[in-house]
Write a protein that holds these residues in place. Structure first.
Motif, mmCIF file in Angstrom:
data_model
loop_
_atom_site.group_PDB
_atom_site.id
_atom_site.type_symbol
_atom_site.label_atom_id
_atom_site.label_comp_id
_atom_site.label_asym_id
_atom_site.label_seq_id
_atom_site.Cartn_x
_atom_site.Cartn_y
_atom_site.Cartn_z
ATOM 1 N N VAL A 1 25.842 43.161 41.731
ATOM 2 C CA VAL A 1 27.282 42.866 42.570
ATOM 3 C C VAL A 1 28.480 43.145 41.419
ATOM 4 O O VAL A 1 28.291 42.258 40.594
ATOM 5 C CB VAL A 1 27.144 41.364 43.096
ATOM 6 N N ASP A 2 29.477 43.680 41.817
ATOM 7 C CA ASP A 2 30.837 43.656 41.187
ATOM 8 C C ASP A 2 31.534 42.357 41.664
ATOM 9 O O ASP A 2 31.933 42.168 42.934
ATOM 10 C CB ASP A 2 31.371 44.658 41.315
ATOM 11 N N ALA A 3 31.688 41.511 40.737
ATOM 12 C CA ALA A 3 32.603 40.191 41.078
ATOM 13 C C ALA A 3 33.728 40.207 40.469
ATOM 14 O O ALA A 3 34.379 40.856 39.747
ATOM 15 C CB ALA A 3 31.970 38.910 40.463
ATOM 16 N N PHE A 4 34.799 39.616 41.409
ATOM 17 C CA PHE A 4 36.191 39.358 40.997
ATOM 18 C C PHE A 4 36.907 40.500 41.074
ATOM 19 O O PHE A 4 37.837 40.999 40.512
ATOM 20 C CB PHE A 4 36.540 38.755 39.545
ATOM 21 N N THR A 5 36.601 41.143 42.516
ATOM 22 C CA THR A 5 37.215 42.786 42.866
ATOM 23 C C THR A 5 36.932 42.800 44.201
ATOM 24 O O THR A 5 35.887 42.470 44.901
ATOM 25 C CB THR A 5 36.786 43.632 41.914
ATOM 26 N N ASP A 6 37.751 43.652 44.802
ATOM 27 C CA ASP A 6 37.361 44.007 46.436
ATOM 28 C C ASP A 6 37.138 45.439 46.319
ATOM 29 O O ASP A 6 36.948 46.146 47.240
ATOM 30 C CB ASP A 6 38.593 43.742 47.256
ATOM 31 N N ARG A 7 36.984 46.077 45.121
ATOM 32 C CA ARG A 7 36.722 47.321 45.057
ATOM 33 C C ARG A 7 35.422 47.702 44.203
ATOM 34 O O ARG A 7 35.206 47.180 42.960
ATOM 35 C CB ARG A 7 37.701 48.229 44.507
ATOM 36 N N ALA A 8 34.722 48.495 44.582
ATOM 37 C CA ALA A 8 33.389 49.050 43.790
ATOM 38 C C ALA A 8 33.637 49.425 42.407
ATOM 39 O O ALA A 8 34.721 50.131 42.248
ATOM 40 C CB ALA A 8 32.367 49.979 44.717
ATOM 41 N N TYR A 9 32.949 49.134 41.686
ATOM 42 C CA TYR A 9 33.168 49.552 40.233
ATOM 43 C C TYR A 9 34.366 48.973 39.278
ATOM 44 O O TYR A 9 34.743 49.924 38.351
ATOM 45 C CB TYR A 9 33.055 51.051 40.012
ATOM 46 N N ARG A 10 34.788 48.155 39.763
ATOM 47 C CA ARG A 10 35.642 47.207 39.154
ATOM 48 C C ARG A 10 35.161 45.774 38.980
ATOM 49 O O ARG A 10 34.250 45.470 39.306
ATOM 50 C CB ARG A 10 37.055 47.356 39.695
ATOM 51 N N GLY A 11 36.124 44.849 38.309
ATOM 52 C CA GLY A 11 35.545 43.518 38.211
ATOM 53 C C GLY A 11 34.490 43.477 37.250
ATOM 54 O O GLY A 11 34.392 44.236 36.300
#
Length: 268
Positions: free
Chosen positions: A9-19
């Motif tokens: 899970v990518d956390a502190f983002t609303d877009r995949a492959y960030r956060g």
């Protein structure tokens, strides 16, 4: 062949492959720390979270590729997100029992609100090697402060923050879990402050987005800016965003998350 379920899970983002990506592993039976550490090393993310249901709460532990840590924000956010998304939790609040006591995640419209302990920083003399390991001259640090396991270093502006280029070998020798470098955002910015976080002693040279560091950054910047709720950006290569709310001796960390992978560990 069935195995141990695991998700990323990518956390502190609303877009995949960030956060900040965290692996989330929900256990049906107890596993020992040696196995958890081996899985975290295999996943090779800044944190792997292990959860085990205990009645109405969840036991939660966090491992970097090299060690277990006492507090992790992004992997807690990722854990709550996955428990709701996978249908393993239905209540609006999830309680976690951790090495830092009870932590609570609550739904907050399209985000998740984490209730964490505040970790205020106190001004202190920089330890030997710290500023040099960050590549900073003594005058470049506006503030140096200590906060439990971490050091906090304030620099003049966003350009100075982004220009920090640590010698990770030297930084790993500083007696700390990690080092927070931070600066106030400039006029017209959508956020109030920025930060970066380095933890080579824990096997993470630069962490993409660090919730636990914001338990220190929240009180630090709330006192300077004069507001209890602030917008934050962690200026790593991936980048990440959250809101921080000072609540007395607690801090609210509000952010979003996106699942990017789910599967199974076949070797157990």
């Amino acid at each position: 062949m069935s195995g141990q379920p695991i998700a990323v899970v990518d956390a502190f983002t609303d877009r995949a492959y960030r956060g900040n990506p965290a692996a989330v592993c929900v256990l049906e039976t107890d596993r020992d720390a040696e196995w958890m550490q081996a899985v975290a090393r295999e996943m090779n993310l800044s944190e792997t979270a292990f959860l085990r249901r205990e009645g109405d709460t969840w036991r939660l532990r966090w491992f970097t590729p090299t060690t277990e840590v006492r507090l992790c924000g992004h992997a807690t956010l990722a854990s709550a997100h996955w428990l709701w998304e996978a249908g393993l939790a239905s209540a609006e609040r999830i309680a976690f029992e951790t090495l830092s006591g009870r932590l609570v995640a609550a739904r907050a419209q399209d985000a998740i609100d984490l209730d964490f302990p505040a970790r205020p920083a106190a001004r202190a003399t920089a330890p030997p090697r710290l500023l040099g390991a960050l590549g900073l001259a003594a005058g470049a640090a506006l503030t140096v402060a200590g906060a439990e396991e971490d050091w906090l270093v304030e620099v003049a502006d966003e350009a100075a923050l982004r220009g920090v280029a640590p010698d990770f070998g030297l930084l790993a020798k500083v007696d700390a879990r990690g080092v927070i470098v931070t600066a106030r955002a400039g006029e017209g910015s959508e956020v109030d402050f920025l930060s970066r976080f380095f933890a080579p002693a824990c096997g993470v040279d630069e962490d993409p987005v660090t919730g636990s560091a914001h338990c220190t950054l929240g009180p630090f910047w709330a006192a300077r800016i004069g507001r209890s709720r602030l917008r934050a950006h962690q200026a790593s290569a991936r980048g990440g965003d959250l809101e921080v709310e000072l609540r007395g001796e607690r801090v609210g960390l509000i952010g979003r998350a996106v699942t990017t992978l789910s599967g199974e560990l076949l070797a157990q």
